[in-house]
Design an enzyme around this catalytic site. Structure first.
Site, PDB file in Angstrom:
ATOM      1  N   THR A 131      44.092  40.162  40.058  1.00  0.00           N
ATOM      2  CA  THR A 131      45.347  38.777  40.102  1.00  0.00           C
ATOM      3  C   THR A 131      46.012  38.597  38.846  1.00  0.00           C
ATOM      4  O   THR A 131      47.189  38.118  39.190  1.00  0.00           O
ATOM      5  CB  THR A 131      44.274  38.143  41.327  1.00  0.00           C
ATOM      6  N   LYS A 132      44.553  38.795  38.317  1.00  0.00           N
ATOM      7  CA  LYS A 132      45.065  37.709  36.976  1.00  0.00           C
ATOM      8  C   LYS A 132      46.291  38.935  35.931  1.00  0.00           C
ATOM      9  O   LYS A 132      47.515  38.035  35.572  1.00  0.00           O
ATOM     10  CB  LYS A 132      44.150  37.928  35.902  1.00  0.00           C
ATOM     11  N   LEU A 133      46.142  40.208  35.650  1.00  0.00           N
ATOM     12  CA  LEU A 133      47.183  40.622  35.916  1.00  0.00           C
ATOM     13  C   LEU A 133      48.321  41.113  36.798  1.00  0.00           C
ATOM     14  O   LEU A 133      49.603  40.608  35.884  1.00  0.00           O
ATOM     15  CB  LEU A 133      46.611  42.588  35.599  1.00  0.00           C
ATOM     16  N   THR A 192      41.384  38.193  30.076  1.00  0.00           N
ATOM     17  CA  THR A 192      41.566  39.009  30.680  1.00  0.00           C
ATOM     18  C   THR A 192      41.682  40.879  29.953  1.00  0.00           C
ATOM     19  O   THR A 192      40.734  40.967  29.183  1.00  0.00           O
ATOM     20  CB  THR A 192      42.906  38.485  30.557  1.00  0.00           C
TER      21      THR A 192
END
Length: 285
Positions: free
Chosen positions: A165-167, A91
């Site tokens: 998107t991941k955050l 991340t």
């Protein structure tokens, strides 16, 4: 057949490495602490003590490192990437991955970000959710490798879109866990049986599967054997807040949770499962 290099053999990195080996991928491994590679080496991976020679003969270099700055520093040590693809799976912030992509280009390589949702169990089964960011041609080229790790890897947009998107997803992990913890404590203090509360919650539109996944841990105060730690959750929430601020979003509603998670910094909770934030919702913590 060109081999794949894996930089980082922590909890997720080891699981990704084991899955690739199980799928017949020729794998080189590296970790700043060489002893952490021993399990993968015993399972068939090749040790690479020198980063400067790692990219030779590798079509893809996967990184599963703690954060953006560490990833940039390690990748810099690779030197010439010889036209290969760097695939960071950890991340990072949006700015961090864009800076890394520029760095990779200067190192004669290509960058496809591929952060994942899921941890050790999903990696071992090839069921990670991959949200790739980069050029579509590069994604198509790397899809066969990604399909060893994910049933349906997705290209979500250009470089930076995977990080965003991941955050966004990790922010939901923090917010949902915090909200559930508070609700659970309130109904318990009011004398409502937990199972009664859950029986009402489960069929409602408010329910999220993570509630049942973490319920027993919260009730028992058992947070050992984490797949994702409180410290990493706090780091990712910080990154989300930084990116949201840069995007001009209103973040006041999340700042309280950020402050709450800061209370675990340096405490035993840091290395435990992230649902240990349930301990922080007690007034006595």
């Amino acid at each position: 057949m060109p081999s794949v290099a894996l930089l980082g053999s922590g909890l997720l990195g080891r699981a990704i490495g084991r899955r690739l080996l199980d799928q017949g991928v020729e794998l080189k491994v590296w970790n700043r602490t060489p002893e952490r590679c021993q399990t993968l080496i015993q399972e068939g991976a090749h040790a690479t003590p020198e980063l400067s020679s790692l990219a030779e003969g590798c079509s893809t270099v996967i990184t599963v490192l703690r954060d953006g700055p560490v990833t940039q520093a390690v990748v810099r040590e690779l030197g010439d990437l010889r036209g290969g693809c760097l695939m960071p799976m950890g991340t990072m912030g949006i700015t961090e991955i864009r800076d890394l992509a520029d760095q990779v280009q200067h190192q004669n390589g290509h960058c496809l970000e591929a952060p994942v949702l899921g941890s050790k169990p999903q990696a071992l089964k090839g069921e990670l959710l991959v949200m790739a960011g980069g050029e579509s041609g590069l994604f198509d080229q790397q899809r066969p490798l990604l399909e060893h790790l994910s049933q349906e890897p997705m290209l979500v947009g250009p470089i930076g879109s995977g990080a965003a998107t991941k955050l966004a997803l990790n922010q939901l992990i923090a917010s949902l866990t915090h909200a559930f913890s508070l609700s659970l404590r309130l109904v318990q203090q009011a004398g409502v049986p937990v199972e009664t509360f859950m029986a009402i919650l489960r069929p409602s539109a408010l329910y999220a599967p993570t509630f049942d996944k973490k319920l027993q841990r919260m009730l028992d105060g058992h947070y050992d054997d984490p797949n994702f730690s409180t410290a990493l959750l706090r780091k990712d929430l910080h990154l989300f807040l930084e990116e949201a601020t840069a995007a001009g979003l209103q973040i006041q509603g999340l700042q309280g949770l950020d402050t709450l998670l800061e209370q675990s910094s340096g405490s035993p909770l840091d290395d435990l499962d992230y649902c240990a934030l349930h301990e922080l919702t007690q007034e006595s913590f």
